[in-house]
Structures are given as C-alpha cells and as structure tokens.
Motif scaffolding. Structure first.
Motif, PDB file in Angstrom:
ATOM      1  N   LYS A 138       0.760  39.765 -35.905  1.00  0.00           N
ATOM      2  CA  LYS A 138       0.581  39.734 -35.495  1.00  0.00           C
ATOM      3  C   LYS A 138       0.090  38.559 -35.145  1.00  0.00           C
ATOM      4  O   LYS A 138       0.146  37.954 -34.024  1.00  0.00           O
ATOM      5  CB  LYS A 138      -0.943  40.413 -34.541  1.00  0.00           C
ATOM      6  N   HIS A 139      -0.916  37.765 -35.853  1.00  0.00           N
ATOM      7  CA  HIS A 139      -1.310  36.650 -36.025  1.00  0.00           C
ATOM      8  C   HIS A 139      -0.293  35.260 -35.831  1.00  0.00           C
ATOM      9  O   HIS A 139      -0.662  34.893 -34.606  1.00  0.00           O
ATOM     10  CB  HIS A 139      -2.977  36.602 -37.342  1.00  0.00           C
ATOM     11  N   ASP A 184      -1.498  47.523 -42.865  1.00  0.00           N
ATOM     12  CA  ASP A 184      -2.631  47.220 -42.109  1.00  0.00           C
ATOM     13  C   ASP A 184      -2.791  45.480 -42.253  1.00  0.00           C
ATOM     14  O   ASP A 184      -2.403  45.250 -41.614  1.00  0.00           O
ATOM     15  CB  ASP A 184      -3.758  47.656 -42.132  1.00  0.00           C
ATOM     16  N   ALA A 185      -2.908  45.682 -43.450  1.00  0.00           N
ATOM     17  CA  ALA A 185      -2.710  44.117 -43.248  1.00  0.00           C
ATOM     18  C   ALA A 185      -1.312  43.435 -42.783  1.00  0.00           C
ATOM     19  O   ALA A 185      -1.185  42.080 -42.920  1.00  0.00           O
ATOM     20  CB  ALA A 185      -2.470  43.753 -45.386  1.00  0.00           C
ATOM     21  N   ARG A 209      -7.873  45.100 -47.885  1.00  0.00           N
ATOM     22  CA  ARG A 209      -7.183  44.634 -46.470  1.00  0.00           C
ATOM     23  C   ARG A 209      -7.599  43.508 -45.865  1.00  0.00           C
ATOM     24  O   ARG A 209      -6.353  43.110 -45.757  1.00  0.00           O
ATOM     25  CB  ARG A 209      -7.590  45.723 -45.802  1.00  0.00           C
ATOM     26  N   LYS A 210      -9.084  43.240 -45.610  1.00  0.00           N
ATOM     27  CA  LYS A 210      -9.437  41.986 -45.155  1.00  0.00           C
ATOM     28  C   LYS A 210      -8.721  40.613 -46.352  1.00  0.00           C
ATOM     29  O   LYS A 210      -7.919  39.518 -45.782  1.00  0.00           O
ATOM     30  CB  LYS A 210     -10.675  41.841 -45.151  1.00  0.00           C
ATOM     31  N   ALA A 215      -4.635  40.747 -45.564  1.00  0.00           N
ATOM     32  CA  ALA A 215      -4.875  40.185 -44.848  1.00  0.00           C
ATOM     33  C   ALA A 215      -4.418  38.345 -44.238  1.00  0.00           C
ATOM     34  O   ALA A 215      -3.574  37.619 -44.128  1.00  0.00           O
ATOM     35  CB  ALA A 215      -4.470  40.152 -43.078  1.00  0.00           C
ATOM     36  N   GLU A 252       0.739  44.280 -40.809  1.00  0.00           N
ATOM     37  CA  GLU A 252       0.425  44.048 -39.111  1.00  0.00           C
ATOM     38  C   GLU A 252      -0.522  42.881 -38.482  1.00  0.00           C
ATOM     39  O   GLU A 252      -0.091  42.544 -37.854  1.00  0.00           O
ATOM     40  CB  GLU A 252      -0.005  45.357 -38.688  1.00  0.00           C
ATOM     41  N   GLU A 253      -1.684  43.164 -39.311  1.00  0.00           N
ATOM     42  CA  GLU A 253      -2.580  41.894 -38.719  1.00  0.00           C
ATOM     43  C   GLU A 253      -1.860  40.885 -39.002  1.00  0.00           C
ATOM     44  O   GLU A 253      -2.097  39.672 -37.810  1.00  0.00           O
ATOM     45  CB  GLU A 253      -3.878  42.555 -39.770  1.00  0.00           C
ATOM     46  N   SER A 254      -1.334  40.393 -40.035  1.00  0.00           N
ATOM     47  CA  SER A 254      -1.059  38.988 -39.945  1.00  0.00           C
ATOM     48  C   SER A 254       0.176  38.476 -39.016  1.00  0.00           C
ATOM     49  O   SER A 254       0.630  37.373 -39.135  1.00  0.00           O
ATOM     50  CB  SER A 254      -0.804  38.636 -41.379  1.00  0.00           C
TER      51      SER A 254
END
Length: 437
Positions: free
Chosen positions: A363-364, A356-357, A318-319, A322, A359-361
């Motif tokens: 938001k970044h 999830d990845a 996931r990390k 992202a 969404e994280e990117s």
C-alpha cells in the motif's frame, strides 16, 4: 490441521545467515475450518473479471484453454528517450501459490485489483495433483510420489484452481515453483542435472495441463490460458540449482529466472541468455546486516525459524518487516531506480505478521504511484517485456550505478546520450551476460 513442510537452508546465526543470503521456504498451513455454510474462503468460482470468453478453445483434455490475449496488460513498452528517468519497477511474487482455505490468495488478488497492480504467482505443479494420484509424480533422485511439501486436499485443489483462474484473468502471471520442493539430502534440487530439471518441468506443466484427467472433475471451468506459452520463468525451491536449470530454461524459451539468492539492488543482467532476477538484500531496520527480500528470511532472522514465537514480539516484528520492504523500495526509488523484487508465501507464520507487513508495504508503494510517481507494480513477465525493448547501451549505463547510488548530474545528464541509433534488444537475444550473484 494440514501442514505442508518445506525444508529451508538454516543452521547459521541470524546475522551470519542474512549476510550469506539465507534462503528457504516454509510451510503452507491451513488451521482454519471451512465456513459452516459450506462456502469456500478461496473465493467464488466465477471470476470478478468475468468468465473466459465464450469462444475459448479447449486445449488437451480441457484443463486449459486458449481465450485470446490476456486482459489487463500494460501498453506496449517503448525504449527510454534521451535523458528520461527510468520507471521504478516493483515485482511482488508468490512461491507455491496454493489456496488452503486461509483466504490469503484472494486477499492479495483483491489488494492488487484495488491498486491496478500485477504480480507473479509461481504455482507448484503438485498443488493441482490429487494425493490419490501422487504416484504420477516421479521426482529426480527421490522415490516415486515423494514430496517435501504435502499434497493438497481435493477441496484445496479446487480453491487453488479458482484463484489461479482469477489471477490470470486479472492480468497476473502464472510461473512455476516446480513440484516436490526438495531442499536437502541426496535428492535436493541443488544436485539435479539439466536433464532432470527438464523432467521436473515437464511434469509440472503436465499437472497443470491435465488436472481434469487426474481429478476426474468435469464441472470446474478450464484454466483460461495455454500453459506452454504462459510459462516463461520460475523460482526454484530454496533458491537452489540455478546453474543446471538455466540451460534447460533457455532451451524451453524461458525469458527469466528468479532463483538467484542474495542479489543486490542494481539493474539486472542476463545469465546464459536468461534474465537473472534475484531476490535482493535490503535494509533490516535496527540490525547491522541486510536481509533477503522474502518473508521467510524475515521469519528466520526474527524467530530462528520458529512459527510459534511469543506473541508479544509480533507488533515489533511486523513493523520491522514492513519497514524493510519500504526502505528497500525507497533506496532504489531515490537513487539508481533498480527494480525491486519481493518474494512471499501464502502463510500465517507468527500470527500472520508477514502477510500484514507485505500488505502495508504494498500500500505504501502503491500510494506513491497514485500520487503521480512513475512507479510500476508489475509481474516479472511484464518487467522483462520492458527490458527487452531497451537499448543495450542504456542498460549498460544503468548497470554502472551501484546500490543506493544516484546518477551523477541527474537523469537528464546521466542518460543525455540516450539517442544513439541502433537496434533494441529482443526477447531472444543473449544480451549482456554475468556470473550468478
């Protein structure tokens, strides 16, 4: 469990696959039961943005309607001024765009609404056609009613209608992912002629424009747009068949195609009069090769297309995914400002880590915009609106910048002569052309 399988172009080693621009799509899977209270996780039929105007004019059998100008659109684009820094455009797009009760479609609509963003949803026409009517579909070089993705249940067709309706009312674009998603064998879309692509497109549009006739449903609200005018671009299954699609797309007045595999992070050109907007090779942290900017390609390079890999791998994957998106964005933003294109599917592969990845990117990137950076989270249609009003000589100058290359002397120097008199390009102009990536 309901599983819809799409065949991808696999068979290469992970590194070689990435380097070759590995393409493909996965499965649309619903393994979660509907809520016990009978509510639908696909969202309420009443859009948070409000219902279509009372003055809506039904089209055809009432499946679609004309409701006026689409809400939540950006201001009319203008040409760059002399020495002006170009915006950083980012397009998040979704292949298939079906909602099967896993809540992913409304999840990302909520995310976009929270940050004032627009996206593109490439709707598969079959997702609005009941399985009981599958013989209405006559796919080129395949048996009538055949499809390499499954037909949705009636409940999921209703959920898809709800979310497509909401998406348009909230300012998103509805493109097409065509229908049966044939990626291999004699019937693959890679072998279709221009005439066969026309048949496929006509059928995809028909399923959207006639879902009320095909389902017999009378209570669901109409889609609030004229699909003949809304549809100006698409992405082919597994990124195959673009060469024969483009003449048909141009004859239909389409403005872009997002089917090229293995593109680079540079300013795009037109091909056969259509903006060629490919998925892009982006950094893949910890690896010596780059990866295509799509969730499926993260999957294929991490778990060799297995969607049930050991869960202890999920946090690291996931990390990595992202950070791939974030580094792709950062490389463009800090250098040539080439638009950044991301492709996704509403899937929970490997425990949902790719959602999830994304969404994280997202938001970044949105955080950069909210801190004052000229970052624009837009649809493909909105992006080409901007491209079509720029001066051709300015676009040519932007195309001289390679991946990760900063403008010599800064933007004020690089585009200092951006005040040359002359007409801007238009939506119908051929513009510069290029070969496929």
């Amino acid at each position: 469990m309901r599983t819809i399988t799409r065949r991808g172009a696999l068979g290469l080693g992970a590194g070689a696959a990435a380097a070759a621009g590995l393409t493909g799509c996965g499965s649309l899977t619903s393994s979660e039961p509907s809520p016990a209270d009978g509510s639908k996780s696909g969202g309420s039929s009443k859009s948070p943005s409000g219902s279509p105007k009372a003055t809506a004019r039904p089209l055809g059998d009432g499946s679609t309607s004309f409701t006026g100008k689409q809400p939540h659109q950006p201001d009319q684009p203008v040409p760059l001024e002399a020495g002006q820094e170009p915006p950083q455009f980012v397009v998040f797009s979704w292949d298939g765009a079906g909602e099967v009760g896993n809540g992913l479609f409304p999840r990302f609509l909520d995310l976009a609404k929270e940050h004032g963003a627009s996206m593109t949803f490439f709707l598969s026409g079959l997702y609005l056609l009941p399985e009981s009517k599958k013989r209405l579909y006559d796919p080129p070089n395949n048996p009538r009613g055949a499809s390499d993705i499954g037909y949705l249940t009636d409940e999921h067709v209703r959920m898809t209608l709800t979310n497509v309706r909401r998406a348009w009312l909230e300012g998103h674009e509805i493109g097409t992912h065509f229908n049966g998603h044939f990626c291999s064998g004699h019937g693959t879309v890679g072998n279709w002629t221009a005439e066969q692509w026309r048949s496929e497109i006509d059928q995809a549009k028909s399923f959207v424009k006639n879902w009320r006739t095909n389902t017999g449903w009378t209570e669901e609200a109409a889609l609030p747009f004229d699909y003949d005018k809304e549809l100006v671009g698409g992405r082919t299954p597994c990124l195959l068949g673009q060469d024969n699609l483009l003449p048909t797309a141009r004859s239909l007045g389409w403005r872009y195609d997002a089917s090229s595999p293995g593109g680079r992070q540079v300013w795009p050109q037109k091909k056969d009069g259509i903006w060629d907007l490919p998925l892009q090779q982006i950094p893949f942290p910890g690896r010596s090769f780059e990866v295509l900017s799509m969730d499926y390609n993260m999957l294929a390079n991490q778990s060799i297309n297995s969607t049930k890999a050991p869960s202890h791998n999920y946090p690291g994957w996931r990390k990595q995914s992202a950070q791939a998106y974030i580094q792709g964005f950062k490389r463009a933003y800090e250098s040539n400002r080439a638009p950044f294109f991301v492709g996704n599917h509403f899937e929970k592969w490997n425990g949902g880590i790719y959602m999830d990845a994304v969404e994280e990117s997202f938001k970044h990137i949105a955080a950069e915009k909210e801190k004052g950076a000229d970052v624009r989270l837009v649809s493909f249609r909105q992006f080409v609106d901007w491209m079509d009003v720029q001066k051709p000589e300015v676009l040519e100058q932007l195309r001289t910048l390679d991946v990760g290359q900063q403008p010599s002397g800064g933007w004020k120097t690089f585009l200092k002569n951006n005040n040359t008199p002359g007409s801007t390009s238009s939506a119908g102009s051929a513009g510069p052309s290029s070969s496929a990536a």
